[in-house]
Every structure is written in C-alpha cells, then in structure tokens.
Write a protein that holds these residues in place. Structure first.
Motif, mmCIF file in Angstrom:
data_model
loop_
_atom_site.group_PDB
_atom_site.id
_atom_site.type_symbol
_atom_site.label_atom_id
_atom_site.label_comp_id
_atom_site.label_asym_id
_atom_site.label_seq_id
_atom_site.Cartn_x
_atom_site.Cartn_y
_atom_site.Cartn_z
ATOM 1 N N ALA A 265 0.722 -1.113 0.141
ATOM 2 C CA ALA A 265 -0.089 0.146 0.171
ATOM 3 C C ALA A 265 0.752 1.272 -0.084
ATOM 4 C CB ALA A 265 -0.996 0.113 1.128
ATOM 5 N N ASN A 266 2.000 1.160 0.620
ATOM 6 C CA ASN A 266 2.815 2.436 0.592
ATOM 7 C C ASN A 266 3.550 2.752 -0.657
ATOM 8 O OD1 ASN A 266 5.781 3.461 1.365
ATOM 9 N ND2 ASN A 266 4.739 3.963 3.063
ATOM 10 N N SER A 267 3.812 1.459 -1.576
ATOM 11 C CA SER A 267 4.499 1.539 -2.887
ATOM 12 C C SER A 267 3.306 2.055 -3.660
ATOM 13 C CB SER A 267 5.059 0.225 -3.297
ATOM 14 O OG SER A 267 6.474 0.142 -2.466
ATOM 15 N N PHE A 268 2.077 1.717 -3.380
ATOM 16 C CA PHE A 268 0.957 2.246 -4.247
ATOM 17 C C PHE A 268 0.540 3.603 -4.216
ATOM 18 C CE2 PHE A 268 -3.423 3.446 -4.060
ATOM 19 C CZ PHE A 268 -4.125 3.187 -5.027
ATOM 20 N N LEU A 269 0.819 4.265 -3.050
ATOM 21 C CA LEU A 269 0.689 5.619 -2.724
ATOM 22 C C LEU A 269 1.748 6.380 -3.415
ATOM 23 C CD1 LEU A 269 -0.482 6.109 1.051
ATOM 24 C CD2 LEU A 269 -1.865 5.884 -1.067
ATOM 25 N N VAL A 270 3.082 5.841 -3.577
ATOM 26 C CA VAL A 270 4.224 6.567 -4.051
ATOM 27 C C VAL A 270 3.870 6.781 -5.448
ATOM 28 C CG1 VAL A 270 6.462 6.092 -4.822
ATOM 29 C CG2 VAL A 270 5.853 6.243 -2.378
ATOM 30 N N LEU A 271 3.450 5.359 -6.170
ATOM 31 C CA LEU A 271 3.228 5.413 -7.406
ATOM 32 C C LEU A 271 2.107 6.364 -7.946
ATOM 33 C CD1 LEU A 271 3.577 1.682 -8.285
ATOM 34 C CD2 LEU A 271 5.269 3.204 -9.098
ATOM 35 N N LYS A 272 0.830 6.420 -7.002
ATOM 36 C CA LYS A 272 -0.124 7.337 -7.551
ATOM 37 C C LYS A 272 0.583 8.713 -7.364
ATOM 38 C CE LYS A 272 -3.775 6.254 -8.096
ATOM 39 N NZ LYS A 272 -4.334 5.849 -9.543
ATOM 40 N N LYS A 273 1.438 8.956 -6.232
ATOM 41 C CA LYS A 273 1.981 10.464 -6.157
ATOM 42 C C LYS A 273 2.784 11.066 -7.400
ATOM 43 C CE LYS A 273 5.431 12.398 -2.665
ATOM 44 N NZ LYS A 273 6.512 12.495 -3.190
ATOM 45 N N LEU A 274 3.259 9.920 -7.970
ATOM 46 C CA LEU A 274 4.048 9.965 -9.269
ATOM 47 C C LEU A 274 3.341 10.079 -10.527
ATOM 48 C CD1 LEU A 274 7.007 7.695 -8.634
ATOM 49 C CD2 LEU A 274 7.222 10.057 -8.646
ATOM 50 N N GLY A 275 1.965 9.939 -10.446
ATOM 51 C CA GLY A 275 1.003 10.104 -11.515
ATOM 52 C C GLY A 275 0.840 9.015 -12.147
ATOM 53 N N PHE A 276 0.983 7.623 -11.772
ATOM 54 C CA PHE A 276 0.804 6.601 -12.366
ATOM 55 C C PHE A 276 -0.999 6.354 -12.240
ATOM 56 C CE2 PHE A 276 5.038 5.795 -11.846
ATOM 57 C CZ PHE A 276 5.578 5.121 -12.995
ATOM 58 N N LYS A 277 -1.594 6.085 -13.292
ATOM 59 C CA LYS A 277 -2.865 6.080 -13.302
ATOM 60 C C LYS A 277 -3.696 4.333 -12.761
ATOM 61 C CE LYS A 277 -3.525 10.218 -15.055
ATOM 62 N NZ LYS A 277 -2.823 11.094 -14.094
ATOM 63 N N ASN A 278 -2.743 3.545 -13.233
ATOM 64 C CA ASN A 278 -3.299 2.346 -13.240
ATOM 65 C C ASN A 278 -2.502 1.352 -12.349
ATOM 66 O OD1 ASN A 278 -4.747 -0.150 -13.954
ATOM 67 N ND2 ASN A 278 -4.318 -0.165 -16.208
ATOM 68 N N VAL A 279 -2.750 1.568 -10.918
ATOM 69 C CA VAL A 279 -1.953 0.707 -9.979
ATOM 70 C C VAL A 279 -3.108 -0.054 -9.031
ATOM 71 C CG1 VAL A 279 -0.158 0.833 -8.369
ATOM 72 C CG2 VAL A 279 -0.449 2.824 -9.968
#
Length: 258
Positions: free
Chosen positions: A224-238
C-alpha cells in the motif's frame, strides 16, 4: 494523499476531521496527536482473494470504517511512526471505497515530535457512523487476476531482497511471483521518515505512466505504501494485491521464481 505536520496541526479542532493513529496501543497510550483515535490496522491481515474472500474483506472493511466514524464529508488522516505502511494501508482502504478525502501524515509522529507539536495521553473514543462508500475495483487485485495476466502487467515485489530471492521464508514456498521486479518499499522513505521527493522516486519507478502495475509484499501493507508513491508520481493504473505473498506463497498450485 499526503498532509504536512503544519497543515494537520491547523486542523486539530476541526470536527470534520478524523485522525487515526495506526500504531500499537502501547505507543498510542504513551502520547498521540490531540484528538486522535486508535486504530491498529495491523490486526486486519487478509490473505483470501477468492470471490467470497473479497466479499468478506469488503464487509469487514466497511464495518471497520463505520466504527471509525467515516462519513462522506469527513476528512480522514492516518498516521504512523513515519510515512509508513500502516497509515498507507488506511489511505488505500478509503480510496478503495472511493473516499478520496484521505491523507497520510508525511513523516508520521516522528516528525510531529521533532517539531515539538502538541501531544496528549488521554484516549479518545470513536463516534461510529454507517459508512457506505462505493468499491473501486480498479485498485485491488486478487491472485487469479495476476495469474491470468503474468505477461501483461508490471508486478512490483516491494519486500526485502531476502524475501524476494527466497533466502527469507515466510510462507509454504519461498521466492517471488514470476516476472516480479524487486523494489524494497523502504527505498520510498528518507532517513527522517518522510517520503522522498518525486525526482528521486521517479528514478526508481522508471515506467511509462500508463503501465498497469500491481504491488505486493507479505500482507499488502508495504504494498500500500508503494501504491501511494506510484499514485503520487502520477501513475494511473495501479493495484494492490490484497493477498500478497501470504496467499500466493501458500497456494501450492501457483508458480514461483527464485
């Protein structure tokens, strides 16, 4: 999805804000952010992502968020020792129920204490609600989805190197999901417990922004932590693989690599 210590400090007396301390009760009772309730999210492991298992998870999570007192107009802030995995799990759970007005305290209580912001020791009670929310199936994965898409998705194993290569065994089988790439979640965090800035993080997650990415660990907390980081970077499909290695590594019929 992140809130600074100064911004949270300015919201302490706001009745539309719920602050949830996700640490152990011992840590909570020794001093917490004023008004915070205690919600030890580590008690809610979930390693069954069959259709029935996901339905049960949905019901349990809805009950938990009702117990916490979440309603449509409430802002919910989770905090941890640092920008950690328990607070991240709380934010992901609310996003899963389409409640996007949720944040994690960047730097956690470590940064809060370092800045000499107020603390209290008296416990705070819950004000339960009847939380509904709308499930967002786009940010969760079960084992079947991964098994059916092994060659089509980017799988991020955010565990330690030992867990990934099989030298640390935490299930019936050791190793990792085939094709998974290992980026330890700890690499998301600065030494002071805050998230690294986007420039630093984006060097680690150098994938096209429209890539489909599934994160997993042992029990979907680090994931979940890495999910938030990826969303923070603008990844749409996580997506977060809810069962993670606790499920995959104990299903003997599923393939593994070492």
């Amino acid at each position: 999805m992140l809130i600074s210590t100064s911004d949270l400090n300015s919201l302490l007396n706001n009745s539309n804000v719920i602050i949830a301390d996700t640490r152990s009760f011992k840590e909570y009772s020794e001093g917490h952010i004023p008004g915070a309730v205690h919600l030890d999210l580590f008690a809610f492991h979930w390693i069954d992502t069959t259709k029935q298992g996901i339905e049960n998870f949905n019901n349990q999570t809805q009950n938990l968020l009702s117990f916490l007192g979440v309603t449509a107009e409430k802002k919910v802030v989770f905090y941890d020792i640092i920008s950690g995995m328990l607070a991240a799990r709380g934010v992901w759970m609310l996003m899963y129920f389409s409640h996007d007005n949720t944040s994690m305290l960047d730097g956690g209580i470590t940064k809060w204490k370092k800045e000499n912001l107020p603390l209290e020791t008296k416990p705070n009670g819950f004000k339960p609600s009847k939380f509904k929310g709308k499930i967002n199936p786009e940010i969760i994965s079960g084992f079947e989805y991964i098994k059916d898409n092994l060659d089509k998705i980017t799988i991020l194993d955010v565990r330690s190197t030992g867990e990934y290569n099989g030298s640390t065994i935490r299930a019936a089988k050791s190793g990792h999901i085939p094709n998974a790439i290992n980026i330890d979640w700890n690499q998301n965090i600065n030494k002071d417990g805050t998230f690294k800035n986007n420039e630093e993080i984006s060097k680690m997650y150098d994938y096209p922004k429209d890539s489909e990415i599934v994160t997993y660990c042992q029990g979907a907390y680090r994931a979940a932590n890495s999910f938030l980081v990826l969303k923070k970077l603008g990844f749409k499909n996580v997506r977060v693989y809810l069962g993670s290695w606790g499920e995959w590594g104990n299903k003997l019929e599923l393939p593994v690599e070492k």
